[in-house]
Design an enzyme around this catalytic site. Structure first.
Site: not given
Ligand code: WTA
Length: 778
Positions: A647-649
């Site tokens: 869900v992050d980069d």
């Protein structure tokens, strides 16, 4: 039946799928199946095919009709979940990769007796398998799990006591933890005060137990016919010689050693030698560029660097020593100079005469190491003394030095290995990961050796000399446990020796799962879909083969002592059937203790997003109890877990973890690049692929040459594995009025979902979106 591109299954099933598709379109679908399957599987395949013939429209067990159905179902699930939890990872994906959500059927299949079809949601281990398994039933699992979370100290003390400790930890102080930033600094300790050595436990302990003549490591080289083996005694000798050399040149407990080696036997030997003398190894994957290596050298200032002159990858020779030399030039510019570089002559790739050399600094491994004694005293260390540093990608450009300590990591990797693979002394185990990544640390080197296992170290590529290589290796060594990332193909068969399959690195979608199960495992081998991370040290959510019925695409249940929770955007725990952010409550022995030199970043990245928990960076869906069917097995909060991706980069490309910010900063370093934004897109083979939007500095014009030179900049700064698959010219990037890039929109454009761009009116310049779409095919 024509399929839109996004309906293709990705990962494992792709090659198979392509053949299937070809067969179907030519009315030869059945042959396509047969051409791909082993003798033993043929009968079943044709049987199933015929069996399905009457009602196969959209329902076939081997064709893409099923895939299409799965896909359609996936998108409707997205809609439902989106309405309830507008999570970023959900809107970023074309489908839920691990097939999260309700599954309408609850048919069951027994391992080894029938193929898993799309209608089989529960796949039971056979009685024979369960009977011999370490954890033979859900009840046994629950019993052990319950104790592990109610009495972690007692549970892990019992496990740890099976290892050698010079002195034990205090009985009333097995662990101490604070994972709640609101209560002070985050701190995790296990078995502190306990004195041990992980190398001793991997080697000496096993030799003393009578395993001296057992093969510890089989090495299979890049080229056919190159192989070698080391028994536990031989391995101990080789490790001791190197350890003596390291001590001799002044490497002491706590010193860092950078290891830039490919998958030669010398790689695990080096890791173990460092551990033997209490030095802290930091293995850098030998696919990283000089810039990345220099960055790591500058960060941890190693006492020496250990490498080899060159390596063959497929037909190509890569001069590793030249890359190291270039890294040294860069690191010395920032004041970090390296006095000693120990170089293994990998004569199969390059003769020493051809190697660039700096006298005084560079030393040939073969010239010095064999002269040292094969006996080396162990440096006894505290359980909380550092064992290794491993740099991993995060959501900023600077890689994070994940630090693991000795005792907890030892106990955890050994135990997870034993249970998740149901390891038995007669097993031959192969993990295809490189020791440059965490999987190679925990499940090529430490976990297997702590269990006295025979393990294969493979130098080559899975598709060299052809894509049947892996299965040749399985047959050659009679591999029984095969652990890999779901990006592998199968084209040649036998694999009769296999009894357990493992998967790691990215969500495995249900179609790929079934393919892995039916085709690779011949419907006989349970799959351990192990979810974990560099930071967690070992498996966190994983099937225990023999214990639970499996669900295709689900990593199932937490390992002993692990308390996963799913939280919403506000950090509130969600019970029962849900989708949200995956966090972990409390600590477990294998948890990382800090980020090297940056405890603040450790707290900020992992413990501040949802105070009171460790935040994994992954999304997860959980199924509630399975209706009334298995009431006795499932307690309310014990649902199957489905990992849905980062869900992050961070992007997972072929199981390699890459931060979008790292790729962006490499692109921006190109003199003609003004700005870059990188997103991950679904890729049928690699899981995810890197897609870069690039804005050029004023006056520069688009050209194929410039595109190539931008890609080259990334290869040079990070490594070939991080090269973008696509550069999309961008006159501007979609930004909010406060200047934040709207990656959600970029993801949609990258994956061609132009009808789902959502509201673009909040953009500072909504016209940018049209411009980007217009340039989609340029
Ligand atoms: C992903 C690799 C789904 C996940 C061991 C995680 C998985 C990241 C799985 C860690 C799995 C790993 N199912 N996703 N079985 N295993 N991942 O640090 O996104 O290189 O956060 O460790 O890989 O990658 P890392």
């Amino acid at each position: 039946m024509a399929l839109a591109p996004q309906t293709r299954p990705r990962t494992l099933g792709w090659e198979w799928y392509k053949l299937m598709k070809r067969g179907e379109s030519q009315g030869r679908r059945r042959q396509a199946v047969l051409a791909l399957n082993s003798k033993s599987c043929k009968a079943k395949c044709s049987y199933k095919y015929n069996n399905n013939n009457n009602n196969n429209k959209g329902k076939d067990r081997f064709g893409f009709g099923f895939v299409e159905k799965e896909w359609n179902r996936g998108s409707s699930i997205i809609d439902i979940i989106m309405a309830a939890h507008p999570l970023r990872h959900v809107d970023s994906m074309a489908t839920m990769p691990s097939g999260a959500g309700k599954i309408p059927y609850l048919n069951a299949v027994i391992l080894g007796e029938a193929l898993a079809s799309e209608e089989n949601d529960l796949i039971y281990p056979s009685d024979d398998f369960s009977r011999q398994a370490h954890v033979p039933s859900p009840q046994k699992y629950l019993e052990l799990y319950e104790r592990s979370v109610k009495d972690p100290g007692g549970f892990w003390s019992d496990v740890a006591s099976q290892f050698y400790w010079k002195h034990k930890w205090a009985a009333d102080h097995v662990y101490s933890e604070n994972v709640d930033v609101r209560k002070g600094p985050v701190q995790i300790e296990w078995f502190k005060g306990g004195i041990t050595n992980i190398c001793y436990n991997c080697l000496d302990r096993n030799v003393e137990a009578g395993l001296g003549d057992k093969i510890a490591l089989h090495w299979e080289g890049n080229d056919l016919g190159n192989d070698a083996s080391l028994t536990y005694s031989h391995l101990l000798h080789r490790v001791s010689q190197l350890a003596n050399y390291l001590k001799d040149i002044g490497v002491r407990k706590g010193d860092a050693v950078i290891v830039y080696l490919p998958m030669l036997l010398e790689l695990p030997i080096t890791m173990l030698a460092c551990a033997r003398i209490g030095a802290v190894h930091s293995v850098v994957f030998a696919g990283f560029s000089a810039e990345s290596l220099a960055q790591r050298i500058i960060d941890c200032k190693p006492k020496l660097v250990i490498t080899c002159n060159a390596v063959k990858r497929g037909p190509k020779v890569i001069p590793l020593k030249d890359i190291v030399d270039a890294a040294f030039v860069q690191s010395s510019q920032t004041g970090v100079s390296i006095d000693t570089c120990l170089v293994y002559e990998n004569a199969l790739a390059m003769k020493r005469e051809k190697t660039n050399w700096q006298d005084g600094r560079d030393i040939w491994w073969q010239d010095v190491i064999p002269n040292y004694s094969t006996k080396c005293e162990v440096e006894w260390v505290d359980a909380e003394d550092p064992l290794f540093l491993l740099y991993t990608s995060g959501s900023t450009g600077k890689p994070k030095g994940v630090l693991h300590t000795t005792g907890g990591y030892m106990v955890y990797t050994a135990t997870t290995f034993k249970y998740a693979f149901d390891y038995k002394p007669s097993d031959i185990y192969w993990c295809t990961a490189d020791c440059g990544w965490i999987t190679g640390h925990s499940y090529v080197t430490y976990g297997p050796l702590l269990n006295g296992a025979t393990c294969i170290v493979f130098e080559g590529a899975p598709n060299y000399p052809d894509s049947g290589r892996c299965w040749d290796i399985v047959d050659k060594y009679k591999v029984t446990i095969f652990y890999t990332a779901p990006t592998l193909y199968v084209t040649r068969y036998s694999r009769k020796s296999l009894r357990i399959l493992g998967s790691v690195g990215e969500p495995i979608n249900p179609s790929a799962w079934r393919w892995f199960y039916n085709v690779v495992g011949d419907s006989r081998c349970p799959i351990s879909d192990t979810w974990w991370q560099t930071e967690t040290g070992g498996f966190m959510i994983t099937p225990l083969p023999g214990a639970w019925p499996q669900k295709p695409g689900s990593a199932t249940f937490p390992f002993f002592g692990v308390q996963p929770v799913i939280v919403d955007e506000k950090g509130v725990e969600i019970e029962g059937e849900c989708s949200g952010y995956l966090c972990v409550k409390g600590s477990w022995p294998g948890a990382f203790r800090t980020l090297y030199g940056d405890h603040e970043r450790y707290e900020t990245t992992y413990f501040k997003p949802f105070a009171g928990y460790y935040f994994t960076g992954d999304g997860c869906s959980r199924q509630a109890k399975l209706a009334n069917l298995h009431k006795s097995m499932f307690r309310d909060k014990d649902g199957y877990h489905w990992l849905t991706g980062r869900v992050d980069d961070v992007i997972n490309v072929s199981g390699h973890r890459i931060g979008t910010a790292e790729v962006e900063s490499a692109l921006v370093s190109h003199p003609k690049c003004a700005e870059a934004a990188v997103v991950g897109v679904e890729h049928e083979v690699k899981g995810q692929a890197i897609y870069a939007f690039v804005t050029l500095v004023e006056g520069e014009s688009y050209s194929e040459e410039l595109r190539n030179s931008l890609i080259l900049a990334v290869r040079k700064q990070i490594g070939a594995f991080a090269a973008p698959d696509r550069i999309h010219w961008a006159p501007g990037l979609p930004k909010t009025r406060s200047g934040k890039i709207m990656r959600r929109i970029l993801r949609k454009i990258a994956s061609g979902q132009l009808g789902e761009l959502g509201d673009t009116s909040t953009l500072a310049d909504p016209n940018v979106v049209d411009q980007l779409i217009a340039l989609s095919n340029c």
